[in-house]
Design an enzyme around this catalytic site. Structure first.
Site, mmCIF file in Angstrom:
data_model
loop_
_atom_site.group_PDB
_atom_site.id
_atom_site.type_symbol
_atom_site.label_atom_id
_atom_site.label_comp_id
_atom_site.label_asym_id
_atom_site.label_seq_id
_atom_site.Cartn_x
_atom_site.Cartn_y
_atom_site.Cartn_z
ATOM 1 C CE LYS A 73 55.630 40.327 30.748
ATOM 2 N NZ LYS A 73 54.733 39.097 31.309
ATOM 3 C CG ASP A 109 54.783 35.209 30.035
ATOM 4 O OD1 ASP A 109 55.500 34.820 30.873
ATOM 5 O OD2 ASP A 109 54.505 36.454 29.848
HETATM 6 P P1 NDP Z 1 46.737 41.707 33.787
HETATM 7 O O1 NDP Z 1 46.528 42.745 34.623
HETATM 8 O O2 NDP Z 1 47.148 42.031 32.172
HETATM 9 O O3 NDP Z 1 45.421 40.920 33.462
HETATM 10 C C1 NDP Z 1 44.545 40.579 34.420
HETATM 11 C C2 NDP Z 1 43.415 39.769 34.112
HETATM 12 O O4 NDP Z 1 42.565 39.362 35.256
HETATM 13 C C3 NDP Z 1 42.281 40.656 33.329
HETATM 14 O O5 NDP Z 1 41.689 39.851 32.352
HETATM 15 C C4 NDP Z 1 41.221 40.973 34.625
HETATM 16 O O6 NDP Z 1 40.000 41.131 33.947
HETATM 17 C C5 NDP Z 1 41.343 39.993 35.227
HETATM 18 N N1 NDP Z 1 40.856 39.871 36.721
HETATM 19 C C6 NDP Z 1 41.624 40.827 37.647
HETATM 20 N N2 NDP Z 1 40.951 40.336 38.837
HETATM 21 C C7 NDP Z 1 39.691 40.027 38.422
HETATM 22 C C8 NDP Z 1 38.580 39.956 39.238
HETATM 23 N N3 NDP Z 1 38.460 39.964 40.683
HETATM 24 N N4 NDP Z 1 37.480 39.209 38.680
HETATM 25 C C9 NDP Z 1 37.303 39.012 37.452
HETATM 26 N N5 NDP Z 1 38.601 39.029 36.610
HETATM 27 C C10 NDP Z 1 39.578 39.562 37.075
HETATM 28 O O7 NDP Z 1 47.582 40.609 34.293
HETATM 29 P P2 NDP Z 1 48.724 39.490 33.627
HETATM 30 O O8 NDP Z 1 47.736 38.980 32.438
HETATM 31 O O9 NDP Z 1 49.830 40.120 33.222
HETATM 32 O O10 NDP Z 1 48.813 38.494 34.698
HETATM 33 C C11 NDP Z 1 47.467 37.747 35.225
HETATM 34 C C12 NDP Z 1 48.461 36.758 36.247
HETATM 35 O O11 NDP Z 1 49.138 35.769 35.501
HETATM 36 C C13 NDP Z 1 49.085 37.169 37.506
HETATM 37 O O12 NDP Z 1 49.004 36.823 38.506
HETATM 38 C C14 NDP Z 1 50.723 36.870 36.985
HETATM 39 O O13 NDP Z 1 51.453 36.875 38.062
HETATM 40 C C15 NDP Z 1 50.350 35.603 36.242
HETATM 41 N N6 NDP Z 1 51.533 35.210 35.277
HETATM 42 C C16 NDP Z 1 51.910 33.970 35.267
HETATM 43 C C17 NDP Z 1 52.922 33.490 34.886
HETATM 44 C C18 NDP Z 1 53.456 32.259 34.996
HETATM 45 O O14 NDP Z 1 54.609 31.820 34.163
HETATM 46 N N7 NDP Z 1 52.926 31.363 35.747
HETATM 47 C C19 NDP Z 1 53.219 34.371 33.605
HETATM 48 C C20 NDP Z 1 52.690 35.424 33.345
HETATM 49 C C21 NDP Z 1 51.849 35.880 34.265
HETATM 50 P P3 NDP Z 1 39.876 42.888 33.423
HETATM 51 O O15 NDP Z 1 39.950 42.952 32.261
HETATM 52 O O16 NDP Z 1 37.996 42.595 33.609
HETATM 53 O O17 NDP Z 1 40.259 43.741 34.518
#
Ligand code: NDP
Length: 287
Positions: A73, A109
């Site tokens: 991306k 997105d």
């Molecule tokens: P990233 O890996 O870029 O980001 C994940 C985020 O979740 C970070 O902010 C991370 O925090 C946080 N996180 C993960 N686990 C925990 C936890 N246990 N406690 C607190 N914070 C947590 O992922 P993406 O942003 O790319 O994707 C996120 C979700 O969005 C995915 O599930 C994906 O499937 C979904 N998605 C859905 C779309 C849709 O159209 N419905 C489109 C794009 C994505 P930290 O920075 O602290 O690690």
């Protein structure tokens, strides 16, 4: 009789891994419903081969566009001729479209989220206060689109300080919204006056479908719109508990369908049937 045409228009997704990406199910259903000679394919492209894959796409005139997913991306930006304004601010592209010989990077997105907000909840983001849980790719796309649509205030709640602060800085420097960072430690209490609460973390993602973000659910009020990016299964514990508090809810399946529908329109010029796409994807997810 019409001339036979054996040349399909191709779209698809470049990613690694990519075998489990179900986007093609809804895109192909929508092509079929409109009688379009188009097809969506999953292409397994490693990070080191992304440049070659884009060159290959350029060389094939009927390769009309492509989605980019992990790990492409951000890396794909360097191979494109133009980046759309919001994708530039987000710093990531999930959709490439073709205009003649030019390849243009877009990010659908956040646009999918905005369409769900407008079409399904009748919400205008202008003047709102949004709380976004998470600061990864999905959070970034949603936050930027909300800010560009006139959201007044955006509170980013994230576990890691670095990513949260980076997103807040980006919003304050590159959009008119006022953004602030809140470090996520213990159950987060949603402040009074918040209009939108969005889970943009991966909490609740399969197989951990019973997990919910650590928030004080008593702080959710009936006037709020509560959204989740998790598409499968769409009725997450987070949304169930928010609905019990009287909030309006929007699920990640709707957002996923809308971001695909926006890409479909960019590629083909036609408006796809949201119902066809939604039904196809929900069936794939077993819902
Ligand atoms: P990233 O890996 O870029 O980001 C994940 C985020 O979740 C970070 O902010 C991370 O925090 C946080 N996180 C993960 N686990 C925990 C936890 N246990 N406690 C607190 N914070 C947590 O992922 P993406 O942003 O790319 O994707 C996120 C979700 O969005 C995915 O599930 C994906 O499937 C979904 N998605 C859905 C779309 C849709 O159209 N419905 C489109 C794009 C994505 P930290 O920075 O602290 O690690």
């Amino acid at each position: 009789m019409a001339e036979p045409n054996y040349m399909e228009n191709i779209t698809g997704v470049f990613g690694f891994p990519v075998a489990e990406n179900p986007t093609g199910v809804m895109q192909n259903a929508a092509f079929q419903a409109l009688g379009l000679n188009w097809r969506y394919l999953n292409f397994e492209v490693t990070a080191e081969n992304l440049g070659n894959a884009v060159l290959g796409m350029r060389a094939m005139n009927n390769f009309r566009g492509v989605n980019c997913t992990i790990p492409h991306k951000v890396a794909v930006l360097q191979y494109l001729d133009e980046i759309a304004p919001s994708a530039q601010v987000i710093g990531a592209v999930n959709t490439v479209r073709r205009e003649g010989d030019r390849l243009i990077g877009e990010n659908t997105d956040g646009k999918g989220f905005m369409r769900a907000l407008g079409d399904d909840a009748d919400i205008d983001a202008a003047g709102t206060h949004a709380v976004i849980l998470g600061a990864g790719g999905a959070a970034r796309a949603i936050a930027v689109e909300l800010a560009l649509a006139g959201a007044r205030q955006i509170t980013v709640v994230n576990r890691s300080h670095g990513r949260g602060e980076t997103l807040v800085r980006l919003l304050n420097e590159k959009t008119p919204a006022h953004a602030e960072f809140v470090a996520w430690a213990g159950a987060y209490r949603v402040p009074d006056g918040v209009d939108l609460l969005i889970n943009a973390t991966s909490i609740g993602l399969f197989p951990n479908v019973e997990d919910a973000p650590d928030i004080d659910f008593d702080s959710i009020t009936p006037g709020m719109v509560v959204c989740d990016v998790i598409p499968n299964p769409p009725r997450t514990p987070f949304l169930r508990r928010a609905a019990e508090r009287g909030a309006t809810t929007l699920d990640g399946l709707g957002m996923l369908v809308y971001q695909g529908a926006i890409a479909f329109k960019m590629w083909t010029g036609y408006e796809p049937s949201i119902e066809v796409m939604h039904t196809a994807l929900a069936a794939e997810f077993g819902g």
